[in-house]
Structures are given as structure tokens and as C-alpha cells.
Design a protein around this motif. Structure first.
Motif, PDB file in Angstrom:
ATOM      1  N   SER A  70       0.836  -1.195   0.000  1.00 34.74           N
ATOM      2  CA  SER A  70       0.000   0.000   0.000  1.00 34.74           C
ATOM      3  C   SER A  70       0.872   1.246   0.000  1.00 34.74           C
ATOM      4  O   SER A  70       2.033   1.200   0.390  1.00 34.74           O
ATOM      5  CB  SER A  70      -0.901   0.000   1.237  1.00 34.74           C
ATOM      6  OG  SER A  70      -0.126  -0.100   2.431  1.00 34.74           O
ATOM      7  N   TRP A  71       0.292   2.346  -0.451  1.00 32.39           N
ATOM      8  CA  TRP A  71       1.002   3.615  -0.300  1.00 32.39           C
ATOM      9  C   TRP A  71       0.143   4.573   0.509  1.00 32.39           C
ATOM     10  O   TRP A  71      -1.068   4.441   0.617  1.00 32.39           O
ATOM     11  CB  TRP A  71       1.408   4.200  -1.643  1.00 32.39           C
ATOM     12  CG  TRP A  71       0.351   4.874  -2.463  1.00 32.39           C
ATOM     13  CD1 TRP A  71      -0.194   6.121  -2.273  1.00 32.39           C
ATOM     14  CD2 TRP A  71      -0.282   4.370  -3.655  1.00 32.39           C
ATOM     15  NE1 TRP A  71      -1.104   6.410  -3.247  1.00 32.39           N
ATOM     16  CE2 TRP A  71      -1.183   5.366  -4.107  1.00 32.39           C
ATOM     17  CE3 TRP A  71      -0.155   3.191  -4.386  1.00 32.39           C
ATOM     18  CZ2 TRP A  71      -1.956   5.196  -5.251  1.00 32.39           C
ATOM     19  CZ3 TRP A  71      -0.927   3.020  -5.516  1.00 32.39           C
ATOM     20  CH2 TRP A  71      -1.818   4.009  -5.947  1.00 32.39           C
ATOM     21  N   ASP A  72       0.803   5.547   1.115  1.00 29.31           N
ATOM     22  CA  ASP A  72       0.147   6.519   1.987  1.00 29.31           C
ATOM     23  C   ASP A  72       0.916   7.829   1.858  1.00 29.31           C
ATOM     24  O   ASP A  72       2.131   7.858   2.060  1.00 29.31           O
ATOM     25  CB  ASP A  72       0.171   6.017   3.433  1.00 29.31           C
ATOM     26  CG  ASP A  72      -0.684   6.863   4.373  1.00 29.31           C
ATOM     27  OD1 ASP A  72      -0.624   8.105   4.274  1.00 29.31           O
ATOM     28  OD2 ASP A  72      -1.376   6.284   5.229  1.00 29.31           O
ATOM     29  N   GLU A  73       0.212   8.887   1.518  1.00 25.29           N
ATOM     30  CA  GLU A  73       0.878  10.172   1.289  1.00 25.29           C
ATOM     31  C   GLU A  73       1.625  10.669   2.526  1.00 25.29           C
ATOM     32  O   GLU A  73       2.540  11.490   2.412  1.00 25.29           O
ATOM     33  CB  GLU A  73      -0.140  11.236   0.854  1.00 25.29           C
ATOM     34  CG  GLU A  73      -0.695  11.051  -0.551  1.00 25.29           C
ATOM     35  CD  GLU A  73      -1.824  10.023  -0.606  1.00 25.29           C
ATOM     36  OE1 GLU A  73      -2.124   9.408   0.446  1.00 25.29           O
ATOM     37  OE2 GLU A  73      -2.398   9.832  -1.693  1.00 25.29           O
TER      38      GLU A  73
ATOM     39  N   LEU B 189       4.723   9.295  -6.275  1.00 28.88           N
ATOM     40  CA  LEU B 189       3.308   9.294  -6.611  1.00 28.88           C
ATOM     41  C   LEU B 189       2.950  10.278  -7.713  1.00 28.88           C
ATOM     42  O   LEU B 189       1.773  10.505  -7.993  1.00 28.88           O
ATOM     43  CB  LEU B 189       2.487   9.604  -5.348  1.00 28.88           C
ATOM     44  CG  LEU B 189       2.781   8.697  -4.146  1.00 28.88           C
ATOM     45  CD1 LEU B 189       1.944   9.123  -2.945  1.00 28.88           C
ATOM     46  CD2 LEU B 189       2.524   7.237  -4.492  1.00 28.88           C
TER      47      LEU B 189
ATOM     48  N   GLU C   4      -0.068  10.570 -11.116  1.00 23.27           N
ATOM     49  CA  GLU C   4      -1.109   9.666 -10.625  1.00 23.27           C
ATOM     50  C   GLU C   4      -0.578   8.277 -10.319  1.00 23.27           C
ATOM     51  O   GLU C   4      -1.270   7.261 -10.481  1.00 23.27           O
ATOM     52  CB  GLU C   4      -2.267   9.582 -11.629  1.00 23.27           C
ATOM     53  CG  GLU C   4      -2.984  10.911 -11.835  1.00 23.27           C
ATOM     54  CD  GLU C   4      -4.187  10.761 -12.744  1.00 23.27           C
ATOM     55  OE1 GLU C   4      -4.143   9.916 -13.673  1.00 23.27           O
ATOM     56  OE2 GLU C   4      -5.172  11.487 -12.534  1.00 23.27           O
ATOM     57  N   ALA C   5       0.687   8.225  -9.885  1.00 23.87           N
ATOM     58  CA  ALA C   5       1.347   6.970  -9.487  1.00 23.87           C
ATOM     59  C   ALA C   5       1.454   5.976 -10.642  1.00 23.87           C
ATOM     60  O   ALA C   5       1.633   4.776 -10.419  1.00 23.87           O
ATOM     61  CB  ALA C   5       0.627   6.333  -8.303  1.00 23.87           C
TER      62      ALA C   5
ATOM     63  N   ARG D 167      -5.627   2.733  -7.889  1.00 28.07           N
ATOM     64  CA  ARG D 167      -5.596   4.072  -7.295  1.00 28.07           C
ATOM     65  C   ARG D 167      -6.661   4.237  -6.224  1.00 28.07           C
ATOM     66  O   ARG D 167      -6.477   4.986  -5.260  1.00 28.07           O
ATOM     67  CB  ARG D 167      -5.752   5.132  -8.383  1.00 28.07           C
ATOM     68  CG  ARG D 167      -4.554   5.198  -9.334  1.00 28.07           C
ATOM     69  CD  ARG D 167      -4.705   6.329 -10.344  1.00 28.07           C
ATOM     70  NE  ARG D 167      -3.575   6.371 -11.259  1.00 28.07           N
ATOM     71  CZ  ARG D 167      -3.502   5.659 -12.374  1.00 28.07           C
ATOM     72  NH1 ARG D 167      -4.497   4.852 -12.703  1.00 28.07           N
ATOM     73  NH2 ARG D 167      -2.443   5.740 -13.147  1.00 28.07           N
TER      74      ARG D 167
ATOM     75  N   LYS E 131      -5.207   2.588  -3.290  1.00 27.14           N
ATOM     76  CA  LYS E 131      -3.827   3.008  -3.064  1.00 27.14           C
ATOM     77  C   LYS E 131      -2.919   1.798  -2.836  1.00 27.14           C
ATOM     78  O   LYS E 131      -2.186   1.711  -1.857  1.00 27.14           O
ATOM     79  CB  LYS E 131      -3.729   3.989  -1.893  1.00 27.14           C
ATOM     80  CG  LYS E 131      -4.485   5.280  -2.097  1.00 27.14           C
ATOM     81  CD  LYS E 131      -4.286   6.240  -0.941  1.00 27.14           C
ATOM     82  CE  LYS E 131      -5.040   7.539  -1.180  1.00 27.14           C
ATOM     83  NZ  LYS E 131      -4.870   8.508  -0.061  1.00 27.14           N
ATOM     84  N   THR E 132      -2.989   0.872  -3.794  1.00 29.65           N
ATOM     85  CA  THR E 132      -2.195  -0.344  -3.694  1.00 29.65           C
ATOM     86  C   THR E 132      -1.490  -0.648  -5.004  1.00 29.65           C
ATOM     87  O   THR E 132      -1.901  -0.189  -6.076  1.00 29.65           O
ATOM     88  CB  THR E 132      -3.054  -1.554  -3.312  1.00 29.65           C
ATOM     89  OG1 THR E 132      -4.065  -1.764  -4.319  1.00 29.65           O
ATOM     90  CG2 THR E 132      -3.714  -1.374  -1.957  1.00 29.65           C
TER      91      THR E 132
END
Length: 427
Positions: free
Chosen positions: A254-257, A265, A268-269, A293, A296-297
Motif C-alpha cells: 500500500s502507499w500513503d501520502e 506518486l 497519478e502513481a 488508485r 492506493k495499492t
């Protein structure tokens, strides 16, 4: 006479004693001690406000509810009746700044609740605990101290709920069984999960851990395969396959800002991928990735032999996407002449290629080389798979593909790796 520290919260407490086994509760030195056999029947609730110690001779079978408000230490047996689903353990630690869960003997719980507000963490776990039911991480971070004997194991069928920044496991979490699993892991006050698809065998065992730190000192970012432009400098994951586990799974990060560098990112990653530290090559390698998106994975079909250290990275734009290759990710083999097979336009220009297709559980159902050279295309049937019979019709659903092919740019050959979703309508 001092009062025994046991509170009966319903009307049944059944203590089982046989032969020379004895059972005792003591409030001396503010501790509740069990030295013999204790059976807690279903619909029975007991609680201990002081610290609890299950001695080496102690045998606790909990099919009811057991509440611990002080520290917990297990040197004997603490378990539940096989096939019984009523055992419930609660750690609330209301009289402790940090509640200790310790002991040299493993503790087996069915359902368990962690509910204690605190600072950086609320529970210090140095005991080997496992759950076969539901783990409710309602409140408080569990510090899993592996160096001092701690283990947090989810057995087959076990799940977790209410996991968040304020309630997760800081340390390594183990998963046994052939279930999809999202690791309830985090670090530094952030819940940052990794996820695996269902392994092939019930005995398979994977571990996951998250680190909110730069991987560069241990795994130099200058050592990277061509096409990897920028590697995450703030976080990484360890996802390991334990001994005697074989096969493959899909890995999701996962990603997290708040923790993932914004540079990764951008756009739009679109260029975000999963990378793995290859210890044999001393090199970061691109494991590909399918972007979601909304969640967020990033998900990639990952070969088990390549498990270890993972993080996120940004690829050089278009490094893995030569424009002449076009992939059609819908397959409808109904004989109407449209998308009757998995179409990869212009793949014949790159005969040094391979195509692998996996089902949603991460099991390979199709593989071939030099795709579409002699009728070797995917038409909704298994082929060259160790998991299915050749020619077996596959069900409608979502699958994953990995395409690798050799591409020459300015007379310099390099391998391109692409992965993504594939939808099959197989009436």
C-alpha cells in the motif's frame, strides 16, 4: 484472610481437578497464580485485576471469557477445546501503563481483544501467541518483541478487525494457512499493511513486517536494475516465506501520502512499482505492479523464491512500455472472432518472450514462451500448469498476467516486464 483476586461475572465457574493436579489462586503480592487444571466453560466469564501467572504445571482451557487487567505470563498450557469457538480472551490492562504479555510457553486463543489506550504502544508482547478466530485490535498498538521470544501468529481462518493507526502490530506478524491475508502491521504510529493472496497449501507460512525507515543503509539504492529511477527512502517491508513453504502468491503493498515520498506518486502513481532486494545479485530489481488508485495499492504476482525485502519505486517513464506493444485485457472465447484469445499486438516482433497467467489466488494456470508464434495463445484454458490439467476450462473471473520480452533500444537489449489484470468471460 486476604480476598482471592477472581471476579465471577456470570454464574458458572467450573474448575477441573484430577489426581495430583491442583488449582490455586493467590492474591499475595498482587498476583493471581494458577498451578493446576482450570477449565472455563462456555458462557462463563472470569477476570483478574492483578497480574496473572500460569505456572509450568498450570493447564488453562478457556472456552468461556477471560479478562486480564494486569500483566499476563504463561509458563504452562493456555488453550481452548479443539473445534470450540467460544473461547475469548481480553487484554485491557487498566492498571498498567503498558500491559506485558510474556512467558516461555505458547498461548493459543480463539478470539482475542486488545483494548487499551496508551502512548507509542500499549502492549509489550514477548510471548508466542496465536489465534484461530478473530483478533479485535480495537485500541492500542501491540509491540511484538521478537528478540525476546515474542510471536503473533494468525492460524488458518483467523482474521482481524478495527485495525488502524492507533491499533495494529508493530513488529513481525505470521500467517499460516491457505487464506488471503492482510497483515495488520505498522511502525511509527502508522498502519501500513502488506497483503498476500491465498497460498496453495494449508501448511504454508508467511511473515510480514513494516519499517518506517530508509532501506538505503542496509540495501543501497545505488545498486538498482536499469529502469528503476527512484526508490522509496522512507519505508520498506519484509515479507518472508518460512521453511517448507512452496509455491507463489500475489503480493500487495500500500502507499500513503503521509509516509510514501510524493515524488513516487507523481503522474497519478502511473510509474509506481514494487521492487525487491535481490541478495544474490546485491541489487534492487523490478517486480512489476498493477496499480489500484482507489485502494492506493500496487499488486504483483511474486515468485516465492524471490521473497524478502520489498519497497516501492518509480520507474523511468516508458521504460517498461514500448508503444508498439498493445495488450487487450479482455478474453471472450465465444467464437465470434472478437477477443477470442488474449491478444498482445506486435508481440511477434519480440520472439524472446514469456507469458504467465495466474488466478486470483496466485496460482499459475498458463505459461508459454514465444507467445502467439504457433497457436500458443491463452483461450481460457489451462496450459503447462503444475496446478491444473492441460485443457481444463477456467471459470469466468479476474486473472493476472506477466509478460516479459527482450527489447532492443539503440542496439542495447534489455528485458521488459509488464503485468496487469485480465478479465475472462468463459461461458
Amino acid at each position: 484472610m486476604k480476598r482471592k483476586n477472581i471476579n465471577i461475572r456470570k454464574d458458572l465457574l467450573y474448575v477441573s481437578m484430577c489426581c495430583m493436579v491442583t488449582y490455586s489462586l493467590s492474591a499475595q503480592e498482587n498476583i493471581t497464580v494458577n498451578k493446576g487444571g482450570l477449565y472455563i466453560k462456555p458462557n462463563t466469564v472470569i477476570a483478574t485485576y492483578f497480574d496473572f501467572s500460569n505456572k509450568g504445571t498450570g493447564n488453562v482451557i478457556n472456552d468461556g471469557e477471560f479478562y486480564f487487567y494486569g500483566d499476563y505470563n504463561n509458563e504452562g498450557l493456555f488453550s481452548f477445546t479443539t473445534n470450540q469457538r467460544t473461547g475469548y480472551v481480553v487484554f485491557e490492562g487498566s492498571n498498567k501503563t503498558i500491559q506485558s504479555i510474556s512467558g516461555d510457553s505458547p498461548s493459543m486463543f480463539y478470539d482475542v481483544l486488545f483494548n487499551k489506550a496508551g502512548g507509542a504502544y500499549s502492549f509489550d508482547l514477548t510471548n508466542d501467541i496465536s489465534s484461530q478466530g478473530k483478533v479485535n485490535l480495537l485500541n492500542g498498538v501491540v509491540l511484538m518483541n521478537k528478540e525476546q521470544g515474542g510471536a503473533f501468529i494468525f492460524l488458518k481462518g483467523a482474521t482481524h478487525i478495527n485495525t488502524s493507526d492507533k491499533s495494529h502490530v508493530d513488529g513481525e506478524v505470521s500467517k499460516q494457512g491457505n487464506d488471503n491475508f492482510r497483515y495488520p502491521i505498522g511502525n511509527g504510529g502508522y498502519y501500513r499493511y502488506a497483503q498476500i493472496s491465498a497460498p496453495a497449501a494449508e501448511a504454508d507460512h508467511y511473515t510480514g513486517e513494516y519499517f518506517l525507515k530508509n532501506s538505503n543503509p542496509l540495501y543501497p539504492h545505488t545498486n538498482k536494475a536499469p529502469g528503476i529511477e527512484l526508490i522509496d527512502t522512507q519505508e520498506y517491508w519484509a515479507v518472508e516465506q518460512k521453511e517448507n513453504t512452496q509455491g507463489s502468491v500475489l503480493l500487495t503493498l500500500s502507499w500513503d501520502e503521509r509516509t510514501t515520498p510524493s515524488a513516487l506518486l507523481a503522474n497519478e502513481a502511473k510509474d509506481l512499482r514494487i521492487v525487491r532486494w535481490d541478495a544474490s545479485q546485491n541489487l534492487w530489481v523490478n517486480e512489476g505492479g498493477i496499480i489500484n488508485r482507489a485502494d492506493k495499492t500496487v499488486t504483483t504476482p511474486a515468485v516465492v523464491n524471490g521473497f524478502g525485502i520489498f519497497t516501492l519505486a518509480k520507474l523511468t517513464p516508458d521504460m517498461d512500455t514500448p508503444t508498439e506493444i498493445v495488450i487487450y485485457n479482455g478474453v471472450t472465447p465465444n467464437g465470434d472472432g472478437s477477443n477470442d484469445y488474449f491478444i498482445i499486438d506486435n508481440i511477434q516482433r519480440y520472439p524472446n518472450n514469456s507469458v504467465r497467467i495466474y488466478n486470483r489466488w496466485g496460482r499459475e494456470i498458463f505459461k508459454t514462451t514465444n507467445y502467439d508464434s504457433n497457436g500458443n495463445v491463452f483461450r481460457g484454458y489451462s496450459e503447462n500448469s503444475a496446478n491444473f490439467k492441460d485443457g481444463e476450462k477456467l471459470p469466468t473471473g479476474t486473472y493476472y498476467y506477466i509478460l516479459e520480452y527482450e527489447y532492443t533500444d539503440a542496439e542495447t537489449p534489455r528485458m521488459i516486464k509488464k503485468s496487469g489484470f485480465l478479465h475472462l468471460e468463459n461461458d
